[in-house]
Design a protein around this motif. Structure first.
Motif, PDB file in Angstrom:
ATOM      1  N   GLY A  36       0.811  -1.205   0.000  1.00  0.00           N
ATOM      2  CA  GLY A  36       0.000   0.000   0.000  1.00  0.00           C
ATOM      3  C   GLY A  36       0.842   1.251   0.000  1.00  0.00           C
ATOM      4  O   GLY A  36       0.517   2.238  -0.653  1.00  0.00           O
ATOM      5  N   ILE A  37       1.966   1.216   0.736  1.00  0.00           N
ATOM      6  CA  ILE A  37       2.860   2.366   0.747  1.00  0.00           C
ATOM      7  C   ILE A  37       3.409   2.611  -0.637  1.00  0.00           C
ATOM      8  O   ILE A  37       3.478   3.732  -1.123  1.00  0.00           O
ATOM      9  CB  ILE A  37       3.997   2.141   1.759  1.00  0.00           C
ATOM     10  N   GLY A  38       3.799   1.546  -1.331  1.00  0.00           N
ATOM     11  CA  GLY A  38       4.309   1.682  -2.688  1.00  0.00           C
ATOM     12  C   GLY A  38       3.283   2.260  -3.618  1.00  0.00           C
ATOM     13  O   GLY A  38       3.572   3.110  -4.463  1.00  0.00           O
ATOM     14  N   GLU A  39       2.019   1.819  -3.481  1.00  0.00           N
ATOM     15  CA  GLU A  39       0.960   2.318  -4.347  1.00  0.00           C
ATOM     16  C   GLU A  39       0.678   3.783  -4.066  1.00  0.00           C
ATOM     17  O   GLU A  39       0.422   4.563  -4.975  1.00  0.00           O
ATOM     18  CB  GLU A  39      -0.308   1.487  -4.145  1.00  0.00           C
ATOM     19  N   ALA A 444     -13.013   2.836 -18.131  1.00  0.00           N
ATOM     20  CA  ALA A 444     -12.341   3.791 -17.249  1.00  0.00           C
ATOM     21  C   ALA A 444     -11.168   3.146 -16.527  1.00  0.00           C
ATOM     22  O   ALA A 444     -10.100   3.767 -16.378  1.00  0.00           O
ATOM     23  CB  ALA A 444     -13.338   4.352 -16.240  1.00  0.00           C
ATOM     24  N   SER A 445     -11.337   1.923 -16.072  1.00  0.00           N
ATOM     25  CA  SER A 445     -10.279   1.261 -15.305  1.00  0.00           C
ATOM     26  C   SER A 445      -9.047   0.986 -16.161  1.00  0.00           C
ATOM     27  O   SER A 445      -7.913   1.075 -15.677  1.00  0.00           O
ATOM     28  CB  SER A 445     -10.809  -0.047 -14.703  1.00  0.00           C
ATOM     29  N   THR A 446      -9.257   0.635 -17.428  1.00  0.00           N
ATOM     30  CA  THR A 446      -8.123   0.404 -18.319  1.00  0.00           C
ATOM     31  C   THR A 446      -7.327   1.693 -18.505  1.00  0.00           C
ATOM     32  O   THR A 446      -6.088   1.695 -18.452  1.00  0.00           O
ATOM     33  CB  THR A 446      -8.605  -0.127 -19.675  1.00  0.00           C
ATOM     34  N   LEU A 447      -8.049   2.800 -18.719  1.00  0.00           N
ATOM     35  CA  LEU A 447      -7.379   4.098 -18.856  1.00  0.00           C
ATOM     36  C   LEU A 447      -6.714   4.513 -17.553  1.00  0.00           C
ATOM     37  O   LEU A 447      -5.591   5.028 -17.546  1.00  0.00           O
ATOM     38  CB  LEU A 447      -8.392   5.145 -19.301  1.00  0.00           C
ATOM     39  N   ALA A 448      -7.396   4.268 -16.431  1.00  0.00           N
ATOM     40  CA  ALA A 448      -6.858   4.654 -15.131  1.00  0.00           C
ATOM     41  C   ALA A 448      -5.583   3.875 -14.796  1.00  0.00           C
ATOM     42  O   ALA A 448      -4.634   4.427 -14.222  1.00  0.00           O
ATOM     43  CB  ALA A 448      -7.906   4.434 -14.044  1.00  0.00           C
ATOM     44  N   THR A 449      -5.550   2.602 -15.146  1.00  0.00           N
ATOM     45  CA  THR A 449      -4.363   1.787 -14.882  1.00  0.00           C
ATOM     46  C   THR A 449      -3.158   2.338 -15.632  1.00  0.00           C
ATOM     47  O   THR A 449      -2.060   2.469 -15.078  1.00  0.00           O
ATOM     48  CB  THR A 449      -4.626   0.329 -15.283  1.00  0.00           C
ATOM     49  N   TRP A 450      -3.359   2.680 -16.908  1.00  0.00           N
ATOM     50  CA  TRP A 450      -2.274   3.302 -17.667  1.00  0.00           C
ATOM     51  C   TRP A 450      -1.858   4.627 -17.039  1.00  0.00           C
ATOM     52  O   TRP A 450      -0.663   4.956 -16.968  1.00  0.00           O
ATOM     53  CB  TRP A 450      -2.725   3.532 -19.117  1.00  0.00           C
ATOM     54  N   SER A 454      -3.487   2.587  -8.947  1.00  0.00           N
ATOM     55  CA  SER A 454      -3.158   1.234  -8.514  1.00  0.00           C
ATOM     56  C   SER A 454      -4.395   0.343  -8.536  1.00  0.00           C
ATOM     57  O   SER A 454      -5.535   0.809  -8.521  1.00  0.00           O
ATOM     58  CB  SER A 454      -2.594   1.262  -7.090  1.00  0.00           C
ATOM     59  N   ALA A 455      -4.168  -0.969  -8.545  1.00  0.00           N
ATOM     60  CA  ALA A 455      -5.272  -1.930  -8.584  1.00  0.00           C
ATOM     61  C   ALA A 455      -6.194  -1.770  -7.385  1.00  0.00           C
ATOM     62  O   ALA A 455      -7.423  -1.855  -7.519  1.00  0.00           O
ATOM     63  CB  ALA A 455      -4.716  -3.353  -8.648  1.00  0.00           C
ATOM     64  N   SER A 456      -5.616  -1.509  -6.214  1.00  0.00           N
ATOM     65  CA  SER A 456      -6.454  -1.384  -5.018  1.00  0.00           C
ATOM     66  C   SER A 456      -7.284  -0.109  -5.020  1.00  0.00           C
ATOM     67  O   SER A 456      -8.276  -0.009  -4.294  1.00  0.00           O
ATOM     68  CB  SER A 456      -5.589  -1.439  -3.755  1.00  0.00           C
ATOM     69  N   GLU A 457      -6.874   0.881  -5.826  1.00  0.00           N
ATOM     70  CA  GLU A 457      -7.593   2.150  -5.847  1.00  0.00           C
ATOM     71  C   GLU A 457      -8.612   2.217  -6.984  1.00  0.00           C
ATOM     72  O   GLU A 457      -9.409   3.163  -7.056  1.00  0.00           O
ATOM     73  CB  GLU A 457      -6.589   3.303  -5.975  1.00  0.00           C
ATOM     74  N   LEU A 458      -8.628   1.236  -7.877  1.00  0.00           N
ATOM     75  CA  LEU A 458      -9.566   1.270  -9.007  1.00  0.00           C
ATOM     76  C   LEU A 458     -11.025   1.387  -8.577  1.00  0.00           C
ATOM     77  O   LEU A 458     -11.796   2.095  -9.231  1.00  0.00           O
ATOM     78  CB  LEU A 458      -9.380   0.042  -9.899  1.00  0.00           C
ATOM     79  N   PRO A 459     -11.460   0.726  -7.490  1.00  0.00           N
ATOM     80  CA  PRO A 459     -12.874   0.878  -7.100  1.00  0.00           C
ATOM     81  C   PRO A 459     -13.267   2.309  -6.762  1.00  0.00           C
ATOM     82  O   PRO A 459     -14.451   2.658  -6.855  1.00  0.00           O
ATOM     83  CB  PRO A 459     -13.001  -0.041  -5.880  1.00  0.00           C
ATOM     84  N   PHE A 468     -17.001  -7.219 -12.527  1.00  0.00           N
ATOM     85  CA  PHE A 468     -16.639  -7.650 -13.875  1.00  0.00           C
ATOM     86  C   PHE A 468     -15.379  -8.503 -13.838  1.00  0.00           C
ATOM     87  O   PHE A 468     -14.527  -8.351 -12.959  1.00  0.00           O
ATOM     88  CB  PHE A 468     -16.472  -6.436 -14.786  1.00  0.00           C
ATOM     89  N   ALA A 469     -15.265  -9.386 -14.814  1.00  0.00           N
ATOM     90  CA  ALA A 469     -14.191 -10.381 -14.816  1.00  0.00           C
ATOM     91  C   ALA A 469     -12.816  -9.759 -14.962  1.00  0.00           C
ATOM     92  O   ALA A 469     -11.832 -10.281 -14.441  1.00  0.00           O
ATOM     93  CB  ALA A 469     -14.428 -11.406 -15.931  1.00  0.00           C
ATOM     94  N   THR A 470     -12.727  -8.657 -15.677  1.00  0.00           N
ATOM     95  CA  THR A 470     -11.423  -8.023 -15.882  1.00  0.00           C
ATOM     96  C   THR A 470     -11.543  -6.515 -15.768  1.00  0.00           C
ATOM     97  O   THR A 470     -12.552  -5.935 -16.161  1.00  0.00           O
ATOM     98  CB  THR A 470     -10.820  -8.386 -17.259  1.00  0.00           C
ATOM     99  N   ALA A 471     -10.494  -5.921 -15.201  1.00  0.00           N
ATOM    100  CA  ALA A 471     -10.452  -4.467 -15.088  1.00  0.00           C
ATOM    101  C   ALA A 471      -9.571  -3.842 -16.148  1.00  0.00           C
ATOM    102  O   ALA A 471      -9.495  -2.628 -16.255  1.00  0.00           O
ATOM    103  CB  ALA A 471      -9.941  -4.071 -13.704  1.00  0.00           C
ATOM    104  N   ASN A 472      -8.908  -4.677 -16.945  1.00  0.00           N
ATOM    105  CA  ASN A 472      -8.001  -4.162 -17.979  1.00  0.00           C
ATOM    106  C   ASN A 472      -8.334  -4.830 -19.292  1.00  0.00           C
ATOM    107  O   ASN A 472      -8.174  -6.045 -19.461  1.00  0.00           O
ATOM    108  CB  ASN A 472      -6.541  -4.437 -17.581  1.00  0.00           C
ATOM    109  N   LEU A 473      -8.800  -4.032 -20.249  1.00  0.00           N
ATOM    110  CA  LEU A 473      -9.237  -4.543 -21.543  1.00  0.00           C
ATOM    111  C   LEU A 473      -8.090  -4.719 -22.520  1.00  0.00           C
ATOM    112  O   LEU A 473      -8.303  -5.214 -23.638  1.00  0.00           O
ATOM    113  CB  LEU A 473     -10.292  -3.605 -22.125  1.00  0.00           C
TER     114      LEU A 473
END
Length: 477
Positions: A36-39, A444-450, A454-459, A468-473
């Motif tokens: 979490g600190i790293g993120e 949105a999550s695919t764009l946000a990841t780029w 972080s994965a934990s902050e996507l929600p 949904f099955a995947t957060a990155n298209l």
């Protein structure tokens, strides 16, 4: 002032992450806490720059006139449903197949779509065709607001608790808001602004994290991040202060004093604080933009192109990112006129030509600035439209096709599932209104990841992403 706010946001973001990670159990809490600190520091590391630019097409773009079937089998199905055909029979809204030859798309890697469908862009989109061929543009097929994956049977079910759907489907205002924020009209924050909440700690001046060249829109509103508005000409100034008030420099000075002085009245003090921030910001932006010139032309051969003008000021702001102290930015521009219940063929052609010119000019400007792989542009709209014609146009729909453009885009291919060319297939809910196969949350999550979320902050950006099955298209490198 802004740095202090940004640090506080970073602290709160870390605390939110810590709470989320803690639910995994005490045995692993130490290791997860280090993650979490790293993120929390992800946006602050290094000196890289990234920007997202949302082009919102107000009115509900007719995706069926943006990407059209070109192979003969699917084209014949398409023209039979939309009316018209090769000779463009009166009342139909089908372009002649021969007019699509120059913009037919051949995806890389031998990609095969549903029923061997081959798409062509609108005939006016020769520039986007070239960007697709160069691997710098990708279409995302059948994306729209969803709370959870939904089949046609679930959509038709009366049990909306078990099978939730977005509120107030097919309504312009509500679906504009739902696309931008995941909530119908009345929402107070959007997913662009929520990314801004997380990113603003990386900027020396947090006010320039979320910038709109198209007025107010919930997309850029965050819980902490503010929307800074500009015009196509640059920063918005208070005329009486920027220019002499009634020809009097003393009058301008007095007005500035009145608008920025301290006060014991809480409401007056807050008003003056906001006014001072606006006046100061205008000075910073104007000074930063003053030396910026672009060789790339945003001026069409004839007439005006409002979208191109908005994208030009975005390009200039990106060029001024260092004096503005910006490392992460989210922009919004828009164009209207897409609610084409009639006269679709003529009006859609004009819109597609303007969109094609503006997007291409903007991409070329990012190349000129050396940031093509640091800026990702994407389209959005109220909703798609019916495949079935209403006679001279199309009606409100749901799912739609959209474009992602930039040097970091895995372009030259399609993402998502191509819908069947039908008004009775299980991927539509009547009259060819597409039932989305991909959610806006995934988009949105695919764009946000780029962007660096972080994965934990996507929600916090995409509230429904966990369903949904995947957060990155996969459309971003």
């Amino acid at each position: 002032m802004h740095i202090g706010k940004a640090n506080e946001l970073s602290r709160r973001a870390f605390l939110r992450r810590s709470k989320q990670l803690a639910v995994a159990g005490s045995a692993s809490s130490f290791a997860l806490g280090l993650a979490g600190i790293g993120e929390a520091a992800a946006f602050s590391a290094g000196n890289d720059y990234k920007a997202l630019v949302c082009i919102f097409l107000y009115g509900g773009n007719d995706h069926n006139s943006t990407l059209m079937p070109f192979d003969s089998v699917n084209y014949d199905l398409y023209s039979a449903i939309r009316g018209g055909g090769p000779g463009q029979t009166a009342g139909g809204i089908t372009l002649a197949r021969s007019s699509l030859a120059a913009t037919a798309l051949t995806p890389s890697g031998g990609q095969v779509l549903t029923n061997n469908l081959q798409y062509a862009l609108a005939p006016q989109m020769t520039r986007l065709k070239a960007l697709f061929d160069a691997g710098r543009m990708a279409p995302l097929l059948n994306v729209g607001p969803l709370i959870a994956p939904l089949t046609l049977a679930q959509y038709n079910s009366s049990n909306h608790t078990a099978n939730p759907r977005p509120a107030k489907l097919f309504s312009h205002n509500d679906q504009q808001s739902t696309w931008q924020s995941s909530k119908p009209e009345g929402a107070t924050d959007g997913w662009g602004g929520r990314m801004g909440d997380l990113a603003m700690s990386s900027n020396a001046n947090a006010l320039f994290t979320c910038i709109s060249a198209t007025g107010n829109a919930v997309f850029l509103s965050g819980q902490t991040a503010l929307t800074y508005q500009v015009s196509s000409a640059g920063a918005l100034a208070v005329n009486g202060i920027k220019n002499n008030l009634y020809g009097s420099s003393a009058g301008s000075a007095a007005l500035r004093t009145l608008m920025t002085q301290t006060s014991n009245n809480v409401f007056e003090a807050e008003y003056n604080r906001v006014a001072k921030r606006s006046i100061d910001a205008e000075g910073v932006v104007t000074a930063a933009l003053q030396p910026i010139t672009l060789a790339t032309s945003f001026r069409p051969a004839t007439g005006r192109n409002s979208l191109a003008e908005q994208l030009q000021v975005v390009a200039r702001l990106i060029a001024a990112r260092q004096p503005l102290g910006a490392r992460r930015q989210v922009f919004m521009v828009s164009m209207g006129g897409y609610d084409l219940h009639d006269n679709l063929i003529t009006n859609q052609a004009n819109l597609m030509g303007q969109l094609d010119f503006a997007m291409d000019a903007f991409y070329r400007a990012t190349v000129e600035l050396g940031v093509a792989d640091k800026v990702t542009t994407f389209t959005a709209s109220d909703f798609g439209r019916t495949l079935q014609s209403n006679g001279d146009g199309s009606d409100h729909g749901w799912g739609s096709h959209h474009f992602i453009m930039g040097g970091a885009v895995n372009g030259g291919r399609f993402y998502g599932v191509a819908p069947q060319i039908s008004v009775t297939s299980p991927d539509q809910v009547g009259q060819g209104r597409l039932l989305p196969n991909i959610s806006v949350d995934q988009y949105a999550s695919t764009l946000a990841t780029w962007f660096g979320v972080s994965a934990s902050e996507l929600p916090s950006v995409s509230p429904n992403i966990g369903r949904f099955a995947t957060a990155n298209l996969g459309f971003m490198a």
